[in-house]
Design a protein around this motif. Structure first.
Motif, PDB file in Angstrom:
ATOM      1  N   ARG A 523       0.832  -1.208   0.000  1.00 25.87           N
ATOM      2  CA  ARG A 523       0.000   0.000   0.000  1.00 25.87           C
ATOM      3  C   ARG A 523       0.865   1.255   0.000  1.00 25.87           C
ATOM      4  O   ARG A 523       0.562   2.251  -0.672  1.00 25.87           O
ATOM      5  CB  ARG A 523      -0.915  -0.007   1.220  1.00 25.87           C
ATOM      6  CG  ARG A 523      -1.978   1.083   1.192  1.00 25.87           C
ATOM      7  CD  ARG A 523      -2.894   1.025   2.400  1.00 25.87           C
ATOM      8  NE  ARG A 523      -3.625  -0.222   2.448  1.00 25.87           N
ATOM      9  CZ  ARG A 523      -3.455  -1.160   3.369  1.00 25.87           C
ATOM     10  NH1 ARG A 523      -2.535  -0.989   4.329  1.00 25.87           N
ATOM     11  NH2 ARG A 523      -4.160  -2.272   3.347  1.00 25.87           N
ATOM     12  N   GLY A 524       1.970   1.232   0.742  1.00 25.15           N
ATOM     13  CA  GLY A 524       2.860   2.383   0.753  1.00 25.15           C
ATOM     14  C   GLY A 524       3.497   2.628  -0.606  1.00 25.15           C
ATOM     15  O   GLY A 524       3.654   3.772  -1.048  1.00 25.15           O
ATOM     16  N   VAL A 525       3.889   1.553  -1.292  1.00 19.55           N
ATOM     17  CA  VAL A 525       4.473   1.697  -2.630  1.00 19.55           C
ATOM     18  C   VAL A 525       3.469   2.323  -3.587  1.00 19.55           C
ATOM     19  O   VAL A 525       3.793   3.225  -4.377  1.00 19.55           O
ATOM     20  CB  VAL A 525       4.956   0.326  -3.145  1.00 19.55           C
ATOM     21  CG1 VAL A 525       5.376   0.421  -4.606  1.00 19.55           C
ATOM     22  CG2 VAL A 525       6.119  -0.176  -2.301  1.00 19.55           C
ATOM     23  N   LEU A 526       2.220   1.870  -3.546  1.00 29.64           N
ATOM     24  CA  LEU A 526       1.192   2.398  -4.444  1.00 29.64           C
ATOM     25  C   LEU A 526       0.892   3.863  -4.153  1.00 29.64           C
ATOM     26  O   LEU A 526       0.719   4.681  -5.070  1.00 29.64           O
ATOM     27  CB  LEU A 526      -0.087   1.560  -4.311  1.00 29.64           C
ATOM     28  CG  LEU A 526       0.030   0.097  -4.777  1.00 29.64           C
ATOM     29  CD1 LEU A 526      -1.251  -0.653  -4.468  1.00 29.64           C
ATOM     30  CD2 LEU A 526       0.328   0.039  -6.268  1.00 29.64           C
ATOM     31  N   LEU A 527       0.837   4.228  -2.864  1.00 28.12           N
ATOM     32  CA  LEU A 527       0.555   5.623  -2.522  1.00 28.12           C
ATOM     33  C   LEU A 527       1.696   6.545  -2.946  1.00 28.12           C
ATOM     34  O   LEU A 527       1.456   7.649  -3.459  1.00 28.12           O
ATOM     35  CB  LEU A 527       0.311   5.741  -1.015  1.00 28.12           C
ATOM     36  CG  LEU A 527      -1.034   5.203  -0.503  1.00 28.12           C
ATOM     37  CD1 LEU A 527      -1.082   5.273   1.019  1.00 28.12           C
ATOM     38  CD2 LEU A 527      -2.179   6.006  -1.103  1.00 28.12           C
ATOM     39  N   SER A 528       2.935   6.117  -2.746  1.00 23.67           N
ATOM     40  CA  SER A 528       4.068   6.959  -3.140  1.00 23.67           C
ATOM     41  C   SER A 528       4.093   7.137  -4.655  1.00 23.67           C
ATOM     42  O   SER A 528       4.369   8.226  -5.170  1.00 23.67           O
ATOM     43  CB  SER A 528       5.374   6.336  -2.653  1.00 23.67           C
ATOM     44  OG  SER A 528       5.554   5.045  -3.224  1.00 23.67           O
ATOM     45  N   GLY A 529       3.806   6.068  -5.389  1.00 27.73           N
ATOM     46  CA  GLY A 529       3.760   6.193  -6.844  1.00 27.73           C
ATOM     47  C   GLY A 529       2.645   7.110  -7.308  1.00 27.73           C
ATOM     48  O   GLY A 529       2.814   7.901  -8.247  1.00 27.73           O
ATOM     49  N   HIS A 530       1.487   7.042  -6.646  1.00 24.97           N
ATOM     50  CA  HIS A 530       0.373   7.913  -7.015  1.00 24.97           C
ATOM     51  C   HIS A 530       0.711   9.385  -6.751  1.00 24.97           C
ATOM     52  O   HIS A 530       0.409  10.258  -7.571  1.00 24.97           O
ATOM     53  CB  HIS A 530      -0.870   7.507  -6.213  1.00 24.97           C
ATOM     54  CG  HIS A 530      -2.012   8.458  -6.354  1.00 24.97           C
ATOM     55  ND1 HIS A 530      -2.728   8.596  -7.524  1.00 24.97           N
ATOM     56  CD2 HIS A 530      -2.571   9.337  -5.469  1.00 24.97           C
ATOM     57  CE1 HIS A 530      -3.682   9.499  -7.360  1.00 24.97           C
ATOM     58  NE2 HIS A 530      -3.597   9.967  -6.113  1.00 24.97           N
ATOM     59  N   ARG A 531       1.366   9.671  -5.629  1.00 18.87           N
ATOM     60  CA  ARG A 531       1.732  11.058  -5.323  1.00 18.87           C
ATOM     61  C   ARG A 531       2.785  11.570  -6.294  1.00 18.87           C
ATOM     62  O   ARG A 531       2.767  12.739  -6.685  1.00 18.87           O
ATOM     63  CB  ARG A 531       2.246  11.137  -3.884  1.00 18.87           C
ATOM     64  CG  ARG A 531       1.145  10.924  -2.844  1.00 18.87           C
ATOM     65  CD  ARG A 531       1.692  10.631  -1.476  1.00 18.87           C
ATOM     66  NE  ARG A 531       0.628  10.362  -0.520  1.00 18.87           N
ATOM     67  CZ  ARG A 531       0.802   9.746   0.638  1.00 18.87           C
ATOM     68  NH1 ARG A 531       2.031   9.325   0.967  1.00 18.87           N
ATOM     69  NH2 ARG A 531      -0.197   9.539   1.443  1.00 18.87           N
ATOM     70  N   ARG A 532       3.713  10.698  -6.682  1.00 13.91           N
ATOM     71  CA  ARG A 532       4.724  11.114  -7.634  1.00 13.91           C
ATOM     72  C   ARG A 532       4.092  11.455  -8.977  1.00 13.91           C
ATOM     73  O   ARG A 532       4.456  12.430  -9.630  1.00 13.91           O
ATOM     74  CB  ARG A 532       5.767   9.993  -7.795  1.00 13.91           C
ATOM     75  CG  ARG A 532       6.931  10.363  -8.704  1.00 13.91           C
ATOM     76  CD  ARG A 532       8.054   9.347  -8.609  1.00 13.91           C
ATOM     77  NE  ARG A 532       7.613   8.013  -8.976  1.00 13.91           N
ATOM     78  CZ  ARG A 532       7.423   7.014  -8.098  1.00 13.91           C
ATOM     79  NH1 ARG A 532       7.641   7.224  -6.795  1.00 13.91           N
ATOM     80  NH2 ARG A 532       7.029   5.831  -8.489  1.00 13.91           N
ATOM     81  N   GLU A 533       3.139  10.671  -9.424  1.00 14.58           N
ATOM     82  CA  GLU A 533       2.440  10.967 -10.676  1.00 14.58           C
ATOM     83  C   GLU A 533       1.656  12.266 -10.570  1.00 14.58           C
ATOM     84  O   GLU A 533       1.589  13.052 -11.520  1.00 14.58           O
ATOM     85  CB  GLU A 533       1.496   9.805 -11.031  1.00 14.58           C
ATOM     86  CG  GLU A 533       2.199   8.521 -11.425  1.00 14.58           C
ATOM     87  CD  GLU A 533       2.897   8.663 -12.760  1.00 14.58           C
ATOM     88  OE1 GLU A 533       2.485   9.511 -13.570  1.00 14.58           O
ATOM     89  OE2 GLU A 533       3.883   7.929 -12.989  1.00 14.58           O
TER      90      GLU A 533
END
Length: 544
Positions: A523-533
């Protein structure tokens, strides 16, 4: 910046779909009338009148025509919405049948044995579900046949709405050729009185070719394709192709056997085993492809059908000629004979019969306990929606605008166009002629049946082909456990958030994810990727 190429707005099909061809006679008549009135007023005597009536009558006619136009478009749009719901229900039913109906035979397990044995591994082999390859193949054939019935619902409703009875059509008969020809499997009740509603009209048409419309007759028709005789009790194919044995089979007779316990003769009726010999439900020759009627059977061109003015004039002329030739008693007798001939024509509802087959299949699945409760509810709800759409489409078809309203509106429009030149001449002079032509062109009356062959009607053939394509796609889908393909090298489940092309096996080998609470790491990986996008998108907007 690239743009789509401009399409030609003056193609033949688009020009034919306009209302010009259907109102040209009315335009010519009222334009000629305006030319006569204008010429007489200019050369001989002024026929012009005040324009007070023009304002009052024009307002009334405008309101009535506006209501008529909105009513016609409402029927058109409602028909389109119902076809969308119909399409969705067909697709959902096909998905339920193909995905959720199991291919394996469900074998009941003894509860007492289940209590003694702790797990499936400890159960006796006789209690475990056994897979029979022949049973799986039969299940596939059964499910595909029922999906064919669903696919046939579209063409059946289309032909029903277009007043094209029977099933011998190119887009309908191949899907329904395997359904029973009789309502009962008992050979003693296989005659014209017990024929299935699917073939009732075609059987009648084969014997009454003179009463069938030319466009509804079979192609290359050399004789009856599905005729039945009242005295035939059993119809089994003989060794000779194309012939049928009309003799009663021995195993279908009531035979006398000796009861060894009572020493009395007892009549026993042996019903045929339909699973081993389903041929008792069928009769006749299968229609050849070159005999079937085309999927589209537009009515022949007629001036009275294209131009409503010609229809009114022809009706008045026919009525006047008939009244002069025959008296009232003979005319009533002819009307009675025509009415009786029309009543003899079968009026079976083919879509309803197909729904009954689907409902019977639903009942069989319930008896087999093949579906879970939620899936049973979905099956029943979609089938109910299907029948509701059919009933509403039929309502639009058989409930036209009242004839009195149509006749009054048309007469009011014609009266307005007739009086229009008298009121326009005073102020427009010779311009009265083109002004009347423009007014007669604008005051167009629309039809209320959106299911015909007119270019402005709903494209039912395209809708049916769309349903057929999607059902083929559903039956081509393989039911598979996701765990059989989600752990391959081609699967990248954390894309595009991770952005490194990490595959599913690599994630399983990574120590960072192999922890007790691995879902928090993912979940942390997905959230960080979403914020980066999101930051990248905001920076692009700021630069632009």
């Amino acid at each position: 910046m690239s743009s789509k190429p401009a399409k030609n707005p003056f193609t033949r099909e688009k020009l034919e779909s306009t209302v010009i061809s259907s109102i040209i006679i009315e335009v010519i008549i009222f334009t000629g009338l305006a030319a006569i009135i204008t010429s007489v007023s200019k050369l001989y005597y002024n026929l012009g009148v005040g324009s007070q009536m023009l304002t009052v009558l024009g307002t009334v006619v405008g309101l009535v025509i506006s209501f008529r136009t909105s009513s016609a478009y409402e029927r058109y749009w409602e028909g389109r919405k119902l076809w969308s719901s119909f399409h969705t229900s067909c697709r959902n039913l096909a998905e339920v049948i193909w995905i959720h109906v199991p291919l394996e035979k469900k074998i009941p397990i003894d509860n007492s044995c289940q209590c003694r044995c702790g797990s499936d591994k400890d159960k006796p082999e006789s209690d475990l579900p056994a897979e029979d390859p022949q049973y799986r193949l039969k299940s596939i054939i059964e499910k595909k046949t029922m999906i064919n019935v669903i696919e046939a619902m579209g063409p059946a409703v289309k032909h029903y709405l277009r007043d094209e009875p029977g099933i011998l059509y190119e887009d309908l008969y191949p899907l329904l050729s395997g359904l029973p020809h009789f309502a009962s499997p008992d050979p003693g009740y296989q005659n014209d009185n017990h024929i299935s509603p699917l073939l009732h009209y075609d059987n009648w048409a084969a014997k009454n070719q003179d009463e069938v419309e030319p466009r509804l007759q079979l192609r290359n028709h050399a004789g009856p394709t599905v005729p039945l005789t009242d005295n035939v009790t059993s119809r089994r194919p003989t060794s000779e192709p194309g012939s049928f044995d009309t003799q009663v089979d021995e195993k279908d007779r009531i035979r006398e056997i000796v009861n060894p316990a009572l020493h009395v003769k007892e009549p026993v009726s042996l019903e045929p085993d339909l699973e081993k010999d389903p041929s008792v439900l069928f009769h006749g020759h299968m229609a050849r492809p070159d005999q079937l009627k085309k999927a589209q059977l537009p009515p022949p061109f007629r001036l009275s059908g294209k131009y409503r003015t010609v229809l009114v004039i022809a009706s008045c002329h026919t009525h006047a000629c008939t009244k002069r030739v025959i008296n009232g008693k003979e005319r009533r007798e002819q009307e009675r004979l025509a009415r009786e001939s029309k009543e003899k024509k079968p009026k079976d509802n083919i879509p309803l019969e197909l729904c009954l087959f689907l409902s019977s299949y639903y009942a069989v699945l319930m008896e087999r306990e093949s579906l879970q409760g939620a899936i049973c509810t979905a099956f029943f709800n979609n089938l109910s929606t299907l029948q509701d759409c059919m009933l509403n489409l039929e309502r639009i078809k058989i409930t036209p605008i009242p004839f009195a309203y149509q006749a009054h509106l048309r007469m009011a429009t014609w009266l307005y166009l007739f009086l229009l030149p008298f009121q326009l001449y005073t102020s427009l002079d010779w311009i009265t002629i083109p002004a009347t032509a423009a007014a007669s062109f604008i005051l167009r009356l629309f039809t209320e049946d959106p299911f015909g062959y007119d270019l402005n009607d709903l494209n039912l053939d395209k809708f049916c082909k769309g349903i057929s394509r999607e059902l083929i796609q559903i039956t081509a889908h393989q039911k598979m456990d996701p765990r059989k393909f989600v752990f391959s090298e081609w699967n990248r489940p954390l894309e595009p958030a991770l952005g490194k092309g990490v595959t599913a096996p690599a994630i399983l080998r990574d120590e960072a994810y192999n922890v007790a609470r691995c879902e928090h790491v993912a979940r942390g990986v997905l959230l960080s990727g979403h914020r980066r996008e999101s930051l990248v998108d905001d920076s692009k907007k700021a630069r632009s």
